[in-house]
Write a protein that holds these residues in place. Structure first.
Motif, PDB file in Angstrom:
ATOM      1  N   ALA A  32      26.452  46.156  19.343  1.00  0.00           N
ATOM      2  CA  ALA A  32      27.344  45.003  19.545  1.00  0.00           C
ATOM      3  C   ALA A  32      28.598  45.435  20.297  1.00  0.00           C
ATOM      4  O   ALA A  32      29.051  46.580  20.145  1.00  0.00           O
ATOM      5  CB  ALA A  32      27.728  44.413  18.196  1.00  0.00           C
ATOM      6  N   PRO A  33      29.168  44.569  21.108  1.00  0.00           N
ATOM      7  CA  PRO A  33      30.438  44.892  21.768  1.00  0.00           C
ATOM      8  C   PRO A  33      31.509  45.234  20.740  1.00  0.00           C
ATOM      9  O   PRO A  33      31.629  44.581  19.702  1.00  0.00           O
ATOM     10  CB  PRO A  33      30.793  43.612  22.527  1.00  0.00           C
ATOM     11  N   GLY A  34      32.261  46.285  21.014  1.00  0.00           N
ATOM     12  CA  GLY A  34      33.291  46.761  20.097  1.00  0.00           C
ATOM     13  C   GLY A  34      32.835  47.907  19.222  1.00  0.00           C
ATOM     14  O   GLY A  34      33.652  48.573  18.595  1.00  0.00           O
ATOM     15  N   ASP A  35      31.519  48.169  19.155  1.00  0.00           N
ATOM     16  CA  ASP A  35      30.997  49.280  18.353  1.00  0.00           C
ATOM     17  C   ASP A  35      31.247  50.604  19.057  1.00  0.00           C
ATOM     18  O   ASP A  35      31.245  50.686  20.281  1.00  0.00           O
ATOM     19  CB  ASP A  35      29.497  49.128  18.108  1.00  0.00           C
ATOM     20  N   GLU A  36      31.443  51.648  18.261  1.00  0.00           N
ATOM     21  CA  GLU A  36      31.600  53.001  18.800  1.00  0.00           C
ATOM     22  C   GLU A  36      30.242  53.495  19.292  1.00  0.00           C
ATOM     23  O   GLU A  36      29.229  53.321  18.606  1.00  0.00           O
ATOM     24  CB  GLU A  36      32.127  53.957  17.734  1.00  0.00           C
ATOM     25  N   VAL A  37      30.215  54.093  20.474  1.00  0.00           N
ATOM     26  CA  VAL A  37      28.983  54.638  21.042  1.00  0.00           C
ATOM     27  C   VAL A  37      29.253  56.004  21.655  1.00  0.00           C
ATOM     28  O   VAL A  37      30.382  56.346  21.983  1.00  0.00           O
ATOM     29  CB  VAL A  37      28.371  53.717  22.128  1.00  0.00           C
ATOM     30  N   ARG A  38      28.198  56.764  21.777  1.00  0.00           N
ATOM     31  CA  ARG A  38      28.229  58.040  22.509  1.00  0.00           C
ATOM     32  C   ARG A  38      27.113  57.954  23.531  1.00  0.00           C
ATOM     33  O   ARG A  38      25.967  57.666  23.172  1.00  0.00           O
ATOM     34  CB  ARG A  38      27.977  59.209  21.564  1.00  0.00           C
ATOM     35  N   ILE A  39      27.448  58.168  24.806  1.00  0.00           N
ATOM     36  CA  ILE A  39      26.419  58.097  25.845  1.00  0.00           C
ATOM     37  C   ILE A  39      26.305  59.451  26.529  1.00  0.00           C
ATOM     38  O   ILE A  39      27.283  60.170  26.697  1.00  0.00           O
ATOM     39  CB  ILE A  39      26.703  56.979  26.877  1.00  0.00           C
ATOM     40  N   VAL A  40      25.084  59.786  26.896  1.00  0.00           N
ATOM     41  CA  VAL A  40      24.791  60.998  27.660  1.00  0.00           C
ATOM     42  C   VAL A  40      24.376  60.539  29.048  1.00  0.00           C
ATOM     43  O   VAL A  40      23.476  59.707  29.197  1.00  0.00           O
ATOM     44  CB  VAL A  40      23.666  61.823  26.986  1.00  0.00           C
ATOM     45  N   LEU A  41      25.033  61.096  30.062  1.00  0.00           N
ATOM     46  CA  LEU A  41      24.810  60.665  31.438  1.00  0.00           C
ATOM     47  C   LEU A  41      23.833  61.571  32.170  1.00  0.00           C
ATOM     48  O   LEU A  41      23.739  62.767  31.881  1.00  0.00           O
ATOM     49  CB  LEU A  41      26.138  60.654  32.202  1.00  0.00           C
ATOM     50  N   SER A  42      23.152  60.992  33.152  1.00  0.00           N
ATOM     51  CA  SER A  42      22.270  61.765  34.031  1.00  0.00           C
ATOM     52  C   SER A  42      23.131  62.448  35.092  1.00  0.00           C
ATOM     53  O   SER A  42      24.352  62.288  35.117  1.00  0.00           O
ATOM     54  CB  SER A  42      21.259  60.825  34.694  1.00  0.00           C
ATOM     55  N   GLY A  43      22.516  63.174  35.982  1.00  0.00           N
ATOM     56  CA  GLY A  43      23.238  63.846  37.066  1.00  0.00           C
ATOM     57  C   GLY A  43      24.010  62.864  37.936  1.00  0.00           C
ATOM     58  O   GLY A  43      25.176  63.107  38.288  1.00  0.00           O
ATOM     59  N   SER A 106      23.858  56.741  21.435  1.00  0.00           N
ATOM     60  CA  SER A 106      23.825  56.910  19.986  1.00  0.00           C
ATOM     61  C   SER A 106      25.087  56.308  19.381  1.00  0.00           C
ATOM     62  O   SER A 106      26.114  56.173  20.042  1.00  0.00           O
ATOM     63  CB  SER A 106      23.679  58.376  19.591  1.00  0.00           C
ATOM     64  N   VAL A 107      24.991  55.941  18.120  1.00  0.00           N
ATOM     65  CA  VAL A 107      26.122  55.401  17.372  1.00  0.00           C
ATOM     66  C   VAL A 107      26.364  56.319  16.175  1.00  0.00           C
ATOM     67  O   VAL A 107      25.429  56.921  15.653  1.00  0.00           O
ATOM     68  CB  VAL A 107      25.860  53.952  16.906  1.00  0.00           C
ATOM     69  N   PRO A 108      27.619  56.454  15.733  1.00  0.00           N
ATOM     70  CA  PRO A 108      27.869  57.303  14.561  1.00  0.00           C
ATOM     71  C   PRO A 108      27.363  56.637  13.293  1.00  0.00           C
ATOM     72  O   PRO A 108      27.545  55.433  13.095  1.00  0.00           O
ATOM     73  CB  PRO A 108      29.396  57.450  14.540  1.00  0.00           C
ATOM     74  N   LYS A 109      26.686  57.415  12.455  1.00  0.00           N
ATOM     75  CA  LYS A 109      26.138  56.898  11.202  1.00  0.00           C
ATOM     76  C   LYS A 109      26.546  57.841  10.078  1.00  0.00           C
ATOM     77  O   LYS A 109      26.420  59.057  10.206  1.00  0.00           O
ATOM     78  CB  LYS A 109      24.616  56.808  11.291  1.00  0.00           C
ATOM     79  N   LEU A 110      27.024  57.275   8.984  1.00  0.00           N
ATOM     80  CA  LEU A 110      27.461  58.065   7.842  1.00  0.00           C
ATOM     81  C   LEU A 110      26.251  58.698   7.158  1.00  0.00           C
ATOM     82  O   LEU A 110      25.312  58.008   6.777  1.00  0.00           O
ATOM     83  CB  LEU A 110      28.225  57.176   6.857  1.00  0.00           C
ATOM     84  N   ASP A 111      26.265  60.032   7.037  1.00  0.00           N
ATOM     85  CA  ASP A 111      25.177  60.759   6.388  1.00  0.00           C
ATOM     86  C   ASP A 111      25.497  60.898   4.904  1.00  0.00           C
ATOM     87  O   ASP A 111      26.510  61.493   4.531  1.00  0.00           O
ATOM     88  CB  ASP A 111      25.015  62.133   7.042  1.00  0.00           C
ATOM     89  N   ARG A 112      24.647  60.348   4.049  1.00  0.00           N
ATOM     90  CA  ARG A 112      24.915  60.336   2.611  1.00  0.00           C
ATOM     91  C   ARG A 112      24.915  61.734   1.995  1.00  0.00           C
ATOM     92  O   ARG A 112      25.713  62.022   1.112  1.00  0.00           O
ATOM     93  CB  ARG A 112      23.892  59.459   1.896  1.00  0.00           C
ATOM     94  N   VAL A 113      24.020  62.604   2.445  1.00  0.00           N
ATOM     95  CA  VAL A 113      23.930  63.937   1.850  1.00  0.00           C
ATOM     96  C   VAL A 113      25.203  64.728   2.146  1.00  0.00           C
ATOM     97  O   VAL A 113      25.821  65.303   1.243  1.00  0.00           O
ATOM     98  CB  VAL A 113      22.679  64.678   2.377  1.00  0.00           C
TER      99      VAL A 113
END
Length: 156
Positions: A32-43, A106-113
């Protein structure tokens, strides 16, 4: 053995808690717009990034602004030198890339462990640090001084 003061232990808390988030692969239409994202770019994406920004890495973190059939727009914090001060860190830049230039999202997700381990460690550390902190505050006399026999009185 040297003890770490409580305020120094608390300074370590934010970086530890940030380690509880792991990147979770996502599809662009599901973000959704406004969500934190991480993108990996091509060359080609990296070349485009060098033309429009001071960033040179192939990964960007920011907030998704808009998504069209052929482009993705995100806002990311403006990279700054260390001497620039805190106000420059609040500035954001808008970057637009072709969808073909994005290899991974990718989006950040809280890891329970990890979160459970970190919170458990904090509770155990607090159990040892907090009593010592209050003992330090309450004990203003030296170890060789006798206790003060004067009763405590409140003046009115």
């Amino acid at each position: 053995m040297r003890q770490i003061p409580l305020y120094q232990a608390l300074i370590l808390l934010p970086p530890i808690l940030l380690g509880c988030y792991l990147p979770d692969p996502a599809d662009l239409p599901m973000v959704a717009p406004g969500d934190e994202v991480r993108i990996v770019l091509s060359g080609r994406g990296i070349e485009h990034l060098r033309e429009i920004s001071a960033e040179t890495l192939g990964e960007l973190e920011g907030r998704l602004q808009s998504l069209t059939e052929d482009s993705v727009t995100i806002t990311t914090r403006l990279s700054r030198p260390a001497y620039a001060g805190p106000t420059l860190g609040n500035l954001r830049q808008i970057l637009t890339f072709a969808r073909a230039d994005i290899l991974e999202v990718s989006v950040p997700k809280l890891d329970r462990v990890r979160t459970t381990i970190v919170v458990g460690g904090i509770v155990v550390a607090a159990a040892f640090l907090v009593p010592g902190f209050f003992k330090l505050i309450g004990n203003s006399q030296g170890p060789d001084d006798p206790p003060d026999p004067t009763p405590f009185r409140i003046r009115r």
